[in-house]
Design a protein around this motif. Sequence first.
Motif, PDB file in Angstrom:
ATOM      1  N   ASP A  48       8.219 133.188  72.868  1.00 48.83           N
ATOM      2  CA  ASP A  48       7.059 133.806  73.508  1.00 48.83           C
ATOM      3  C   ASP A  48       6.216 134.621  72.537  1.00 48.83           C
ATOM      4  N   SER A  49       6.291 134.280  71.250  1.00 54.06           N
ATOM      5  CA  SER A  49       5.473 134.948  70.245  1.00 54.06           C
ATOM      6  C   SER A  49       4.039 134.445  70.284  1.00 54.06           C
ATOM      7  N   ARG A  50       3.127 135.352  70.050  1.00 52.68           N
ATOM      8  CA  ARG A  50       1.703 135.023  69.920  1.00 52.68           C
ATOM      9  C   ARG A  50       1.109 135.937  68.869  1.00 52.68           C
ATOM     10  N   LEU A  51      -0.011 135.547  68.322  1.00 51.18           N
ATOM     11  CA  LEU A  51      -0.792 136.460  67.492  1.00 51.18           C
ATOM     12  C   LEU A  51      -1.622 137.300  68.450  1.00 51.18           C
ATOM     13  N   GLY A  52      -1.582 138.605  68.291  1.00 48.64           N
ATOM     14  CA  GLY A  52      -2.320 139.492  69.189  1.00 48.64           C
ATOM     15  C   GLY A  52      -3.810 139.204  69.215  1.00 48.64           C
ATOM     16  N   CYS A  53      -4.349 138.737  68.092  1.00 38.87           N
ATOM     17  CA  CYS A  53      -5.786 138.440  68.024  1.00 38.87           C
ATOM     18  C   CYS A  53      -6.152 137.158  68.756  1.00 38.87           C
ATOM     19  N   GLN A  54      -5.158 136.332  69.065  1.00 38.57           N
ATOM     20  CA  GLN A  54      -5.404 135.054  69.734  1.00 38.57           C
ATOM     21  C   GLN A  54      -4.913 135.033  71.180  1.00 38.57           C
ATOM     22  N   ALA A  55      -4.181 136.059  71.592  1.00 40.55           N
ATOM     23  CA  ALA A  55      -3.672 136.156  72.964  1.00 40.55           C
ATOM     24  C   ALA A  55      -4.775 136.749  73.836  1.00 40.55           C
ATOM     25  N   ILE A  56      -5.511 135.893  74.507  1.00 38.36           N
ATOM     26  CA  ILE A  56      -6.687 136.307  75.275  1.00 38.36           C
ATOM     27  C   ILE A  56      -6.290 136.550  76.733  1.00 38.36           C
ATOM     28  N   ILE A  57      -6.528 137.757  77.172  1.00 36.22           N
ATOM     29  CA  ILE A  57      -6.146 138.207  78.513  1.00 36.22           C
ATOM     30  C   ILE A  57      -6.905 137.414  79.566  1.00 36.22           C
ATOM     31  N   GLN A  58      -6.167 137.057  80.610  1.00 42.63           N
ATOM     32  CA  GLN A  58      -6.763 136.365  81.753  1.00 42.63           C
ATOM     33  C   GLN A  58      -6.679 137.297  82.967  1.00 42.63           C
ATOM     34  N   ASP A  59      -6.164 136.818  84.090  1.00 42.65           N
ATOM     35  CA  ASP A  59      -6.147 137.610  85.323  1.00 42.65           C
ATOM     36  C   ASP A  59      -4.822 138.317  85.611  1.00 42.65           C
ATOM     37  N   GLU A  60      -3.767 137.974  84.876  1.00 41.77           N
ATOM     38  CA  GLU A  60      -2.449 138.527  85.174  1.00 41.77           C
ATOM     39  C   GLU A  60      -2.071 139.649  84.213  1.00 41.77           C
ATOM     40  N   ASP A  61      -1.207 140.544  84.700  1.00 39.51           N
ATOM     41  CA  ASP A  61      -0.672 141.609  83.867  1.00 39.51           C
ATOM     42  C   ASP A  61       0.218 141.004  82.784  1.00 39.51           C
ATOM     43  N   LEU A  62       0.330 141.709  81.667  1.00 37.69           N
ATOM     44  CA  LEU A  62       1.175 141.275  80.559  1.00 37.69           C
ATOM     45  C   LEU A  62       2.119 142.399  80.161  1.00 37.69           C
ATOM     46  N   VAL A  63       3.306 142.043  79.739  1.00 39.77           N
ATOM     47  CA  VAL A  63       4.229 142.983  79.110  1.00 39.77           C
ATOM     48  C   VAL A  63       4.380 142.516  77.672  1.00 39.77           C
ATOM     49  N   VAL A  64       4.068 143.415  76.727  1.00 45.87           N
ATOM     50  CA  VAL A  64       3.978 143.055  75.320  1.00 45.87           C
ATOM     51  C   VAL A  64       4.938 143.909  74.491  1.00 45.87           C
ATOM     52  N   GLU A  65       5.667 143.246  73.623  1.00 42.15           N
ATOM     53  CA  GLU A  65       6.512 143.937  72.650  1.00 42.15           C
ATOM     54  C   GLU A  65       5.908 143.757  71.269  1.00 42.15           C
ATOM     55  N   ILE A  66       5.811 144.849  70.535  1.00 44.09           N
ATOM     56  CA  ILE A  66       5.348 144.799  69.148  1.00 44.09           C
ATOM     57  C   ILE A  66       6.602 144.755  68.280  1.00 44.09           C
ATOM     58  N   PRO A  67       6.776 143.696  67.492  1.00 41.75           N
ATOM     59  CA  PRO A  67       7.973 143.622  66.648  1.00 41.75           C
ATOM     60  C   PRO A  67       8.076 144.805  65.690  1.00 41.75           C
ATOM     61  N   LYS A  68       9.276 145.138  65.333  1.00 45.31           N
ATOM     62  CA  LYS A  68       9.511 146.277  64.443  1.00 45.31           C
ATOM     63  C   LYS A  68       8.934 146.045  63.047  1.00 45.31           C
ATOM     64  N   TYR A  69       8.950 144.808  62.594  1.00 45.55           N
ATOM     65  CA  TYR A  69       8.507 144.504  61.237  1.00 45.55           C
ATOM     66  C   TYR A  69       7.394 143.467  61.243  1.00 45.55           C
ATOM     67  N   THR A  70       6.577 143.501  60.192  1.00 37.89           N
ATOM     68  CA  THR A  70       5.611 142.442  59.936  1.00 37.89           C
ATOM     69  C   THR A  70       5.889 141.889  58.547  1.00 37.89           C
TER      70      THR A  70
END
Length: 112
Positions: A82-104
């Motif tokens: 369920d990984s996505r790039l935050g810049c490409q994850a475009i919000i639609q009509d539903e709520d999202l729960v997002v985890e930011i990984p500890k490392y990049t």
Amino acid sequence: MPQIIILPHEELCPDGAVLEGEKGTSVLDVALKNGIGIEHACEKVCACTTCHVIIREGMDSLPEGDELEEDMLDKAWGLEPDSRLGCQAIIQDEDLVVEIPKYTVNMVSEGH
């Protein structure tokens, strides 16, 4: 407006956050607008993996990633289904729960 629930992250958002995101806006832009400094070394053009996030809930509501995003994600640290790039994850009509990984993959923070 859909809610974007950011799970606690030790450095970027220790208490977690509940944000409102306008449809058509990226997860990254909503986080940045609300003071959550997710890395974005390529300035949001899908040319790096520093804004890698994991969509814990609501993944099915997001438009599918394109081939370029999939190729970039292959280089991300801690990649999950369920990984996505935050810049490409475009919000639609539903709520999202997002985890930011500890490392990049960045060894040094860009400090945006």
